[in-house]
Write a protein that holds these residues in place. Structure first.
Motif, PDB file in Angstrom:
ATOM      1  N   GLY A 263      94.648  82.043 -23.947  1.00 49.23           N
ATOM      2  CA  GLY A 263      94.600  82.412 -25.363  1.00 49.23           C
ATOM      3  C   GLY A 263      93.240  82.904 -25.824  1.00 49.23           C
ATOM      4  N   LEU A 264      92.189  82.092 -25.680  1.00 53.14           N
ATOM      5  CA  LEU A 264      92.204  80.697 -25.231  1.00 53.14           C
ATOM      6  C   LEU A 264      92.542  79.792 -26.404  1.00 53.14           C
ATOM      7  CD1 LEU A 264      89.033  80.750 -22.930  1.00 53.14           C
ATOM      8  CD2 LEU A 264      91.386  80.657 -22.172  1.00 53.14           C
ATOM      9  N   VAL A 265      93.370  78.793 -26.164  1.00 50.35           N
ATOM     10  CA  VAL A 265      93.849  77.925 -27.238  1.00 50.35           C
ATOM     11  C   VAL A 265      93.707  76.464 -26.824  1.00 50.35           C
ATOM     12  CG1 VAL A 265      95.530  79.654 -28.010  1.00 50.35           C
ATOM     13  CG2 VAL A 265      96.242  77.875 -26.404  1.00 50.35           C
ATOM     14  N   PHE A 266      93.645  75.595 -27.843  1.00 56.10           N
ATOM     15  CA  PHE A 266      93.742  74.167 -27.569  1.00 56.10           C
ATOM     16  C   PHE A 266      94.537  73.502 -28.681  1.00 56.10           C
ATOM     17  CE2 PHE A 266      89.679  74.167 -30.023  1.00 56.10           C
ATOM     18  CZ  PHE A 266      89.981  73.199 -30.988  1.00 56.10           C
ATOM     19  N   ALA A 267      95.081  72.337 -28.376  1.00 54.06           N
ATOM     20  CA  ALA A 267      95.787  71.520 -29.366  1.00 54.06           C
ATOM     21  C   ALA A 267      95.774  70.094 -28.867  1.00 54.06           C
ATOM     22  CB  ALA A 267      97.227  72.008 -29.563  1.00 54.06           C
ATOM     23  N   GLY A 268      95.715  69.156 -29.798  1.00 59.14           N
ATOM     24  CA  GLY A 268      95.728  67.761 -29.384  1.00 59.14           C
ATOM     25  C   GLY A 268      95.996  66.834 -30.543  1.00 59.14           C
TER      26      GLY A 268
ATOM     27  N   VAL B 166      86.765  80.054 -18.107  1.00 56.39           N
ATOM     28  CA  VAL B 166      87.594  78.980 -18.665  1.00 56.39           C
ATOM     29  C   VAL B 166      86.811  77.670 -18.668  1.00 56.39           C
ATOM     30  CG1 VAL B 166      89.698  77.627 -18.368  1.00 56.39           C
ATOM     31  CG2 VAL B 166      89.743  80.097 -17.947  1.00 56.39           C
ATOM     32  N   TYR B 167      86.101  77.395 -17.581  1.00 54.91           N
ATOM     33  CA  TYR B 167      85.320  76.151 -17.497  1.00 54.91           C
ATOM     34  C   TYR B 167      84.251  76.113 -18.586  1.00 54.91           C
ATOM     35  CZ  TYR B 167      82.347  72.460 -15.639  1.00 54.91           C
ATOM     36  OH  TYR B 167      81.613  71.316 -15.500  1.00 54.91           O
ATOM     37  N   ARG B 168      83.537  77.219 -18.761  1.00 54.78           N
ATOM     38  CA  ARG B 168      82.472  77.249 -19.774  1.00 54.78           C
ATOM     39  C   ARG B 168      83.047  77.039 -21.167  1.00 54.78           C
ATOM     40  NH1 ARG B 168      78.342  82.204 -19.611  1.00 54.78           N
ATOM     41  NH2 ARG B 168      77.808  81.086 -17.686  1.00 54.78           N
ATOM     42  N   TRP B 169      84.172  77.695 -21.472  1.00 60.19           N
ATOM     43  CA  TRP B 169      84.810  77.517 -22.785  1.00 60.19           C
ATOM     44  C   TRP B 169      85.291  76.083 -22.967  1.00 60.19           C
ATOM     45  CZ3 TRP B 169      89.992  76.225 -23.730  1.00 60.19           C
ATOM     46  CH2 TRP B 169      90.398  76.298 -25.063  1.00 60.19           C
ATOM     47  N   ALA B 170      85.964  75.548 -21.949  1.00 53.08           N
ATOM     48  CA  ALA B 170      86.538  74.211 -22.060  1.00 53.08           C
ATOM     49  C   ALA B 170      85.464  73.154 -22.258  1.00 53.08           C
ATOM     50  CB  ALA B 170      87.373  73.895 -20.819  1.00 53.08           C
ATOM     51  N   THR B 171      84.404  73.229 -21.473  1.00 55.34           N
ATOM     52  CA  THR B 171      83.370  72.211 -21.575  1.00 55.34           C
ATOM     53  C   THR B 171      82.560  72.349 -22.861  1.00 55.34           C
ATOM     54  OG1 THR B 171      81.917  73.611 -20.210  1.00 55.34           O
ATOM     55  CG2 THR B 171      83.172  71.874 -19.090  1.00 55.34           C
TER      56      THR B 171
END
Length: 334
Positions: free
Chosen positions: A323-328, A227-232
């Motif tokens: 998900g991995l998902v993001f929204a903003g 998760v950290y690798r994907w997020a960053t």
């Protein structure tokens, strides 16, 4: 024969009118987590930034917390529940598939004219729901939409799991979205990457057989480094795209309110994005842990109540999770 279909009025602006929150009474320190996992309290703080978190008690059910946060938001906005056209709840911890938690919350509020439904997008759920609410208001589907992020993460947490037990917590946050002469909620940027869905998921599905066996419940599982690798890697360009689509530059951002997943992720994003020195950054995770879909409205209220950010400030919201998902989106704070 093709007949003309009447459409709604031309789009108008939308904005967040008010925010309300509910934080459970019980404060749980790292020493308590360490006792159940064997982890060192200072290691927990160094790896997550978390010092304390809130756990809901028996009387602080998910509907109770969601309704309390919504009532505060409505009171702050000066809006009666009868004026609400839709209630949207972002949650992954409503333990009944149906009816939706939003339906019960609308009933508890007395929002008799409102439709209601839930959104399941994990820790990015609030930003997904806010995007839907903004469009409803802009297009005239509703005059006022209530958006709630509410979670009892402790209900799906394996409290002996050394990878997740120290991260997650409970709480609820709500905002009222209404019309505005000037746009106060920017375009949403959102994406999903199902190739990485094993990084953060439930350990097993809900089945009648499992539900008939006391003490056997699905629990959240996570590979933190994935998760950290994907997020960053993904969220820095995502944040830049969100700001750009709003017609702004990073120097225009007065407050950065990311999902409170892990303080290390937040600090990485701040370092890479290069905000102004006086840009307020939400670090609510230190005292209140990771509350999934509730974390952004909780963090928003914390910045406003402590004076770190003010009404009308331009804020960048960024949710991300399973998900991995993001929204903003970029918003003006209430």
């Amino acid at each position: 024969m093709t007949s003309a279909i009447r459409t709604l009025d031309e789009p108008r602006g939308s904005r967040i009118l008010a925010v309300g929150t509910y934080r459970p009474e019980r404060v749980v320190g790292n020493e308590h987590i360490a006792a159940g996992t064997g982890l060192d309290p200072e290691w927990i703080a160094s790896r997550s930034g978390i010092r304390t978190r809130r756990y809901a008690g028996p009387d602080e059910s998910l509907p109770v917390m969601a309704t309390a946060a919504a009532q505060k938001a409505l009171a702050e906005a000066g809006i009666d529940a009868s004026q609400i056209g839709c209630v949207v709840v972002a949650t992954i911890t409503h333990l009944e598939q149906m009816p939706a938690l939003a339906v019960e919350v609308a009933h508890r509020l007395g929002a008799r004219a409102a439709t209601a439904f839930d959104v399941s997008a994990a820790c990015a759920g609030f930003c997904h729901a806010l995007a839907l609410a903004s469009d409803m208001v802009r297009l005239g589907q509703t005059d006022y939409t209530l958006v709630i992020g509410a979670e009892r993460m402790t209900d799906i947490l394996d409290h002996s799991d050394r990878d997740t037990a120290f991260l997650f917590a409970d709480g609820a946050g709500a905002v009222v979205v209404g019309p505005s002469e000037q746009p106060g909620i920017g375009p949403v940027v959102w994406r999903a990457d199902g190739s990485r869905n094993s990084a953060l998921k439930m350990s097993r599905g809900w089945t009648p057989k499992l539900l008939d066996e006391p003490g056997v419940w699905p629990a959240i599982t996570m590979s933190g480094w994935k998760v950290y690798r994907w997020a960053t890697g993904e969220l820095v360009p995502a944040a830049r795209e969100i700001v750009s689509r709003a017609g702004l530059e990073l120097g225009d951002v007065d407050a950065f309110i990311p999902h409170q997943a892990n303080l290390l992720i937040t600090e990485h994003l701040v370092s890479e994005l290069g905000f102004r020195e006086d840009t307020a950054v939400a670090r609510d995770i230190i005292a209140n842990g990771n509350t999934s879909a509730a974390s952004i409205p909780l963090a928003m209220e914390q910045l406003l109540s402590t004076g770190q950010a003010g009404s009308g400030d331009t804020a960048l919201l960024l949710g991300f999770g399973a998900g991995l998902v993001f929204a903003g989106q970029v918003v003006h704070l209430p």
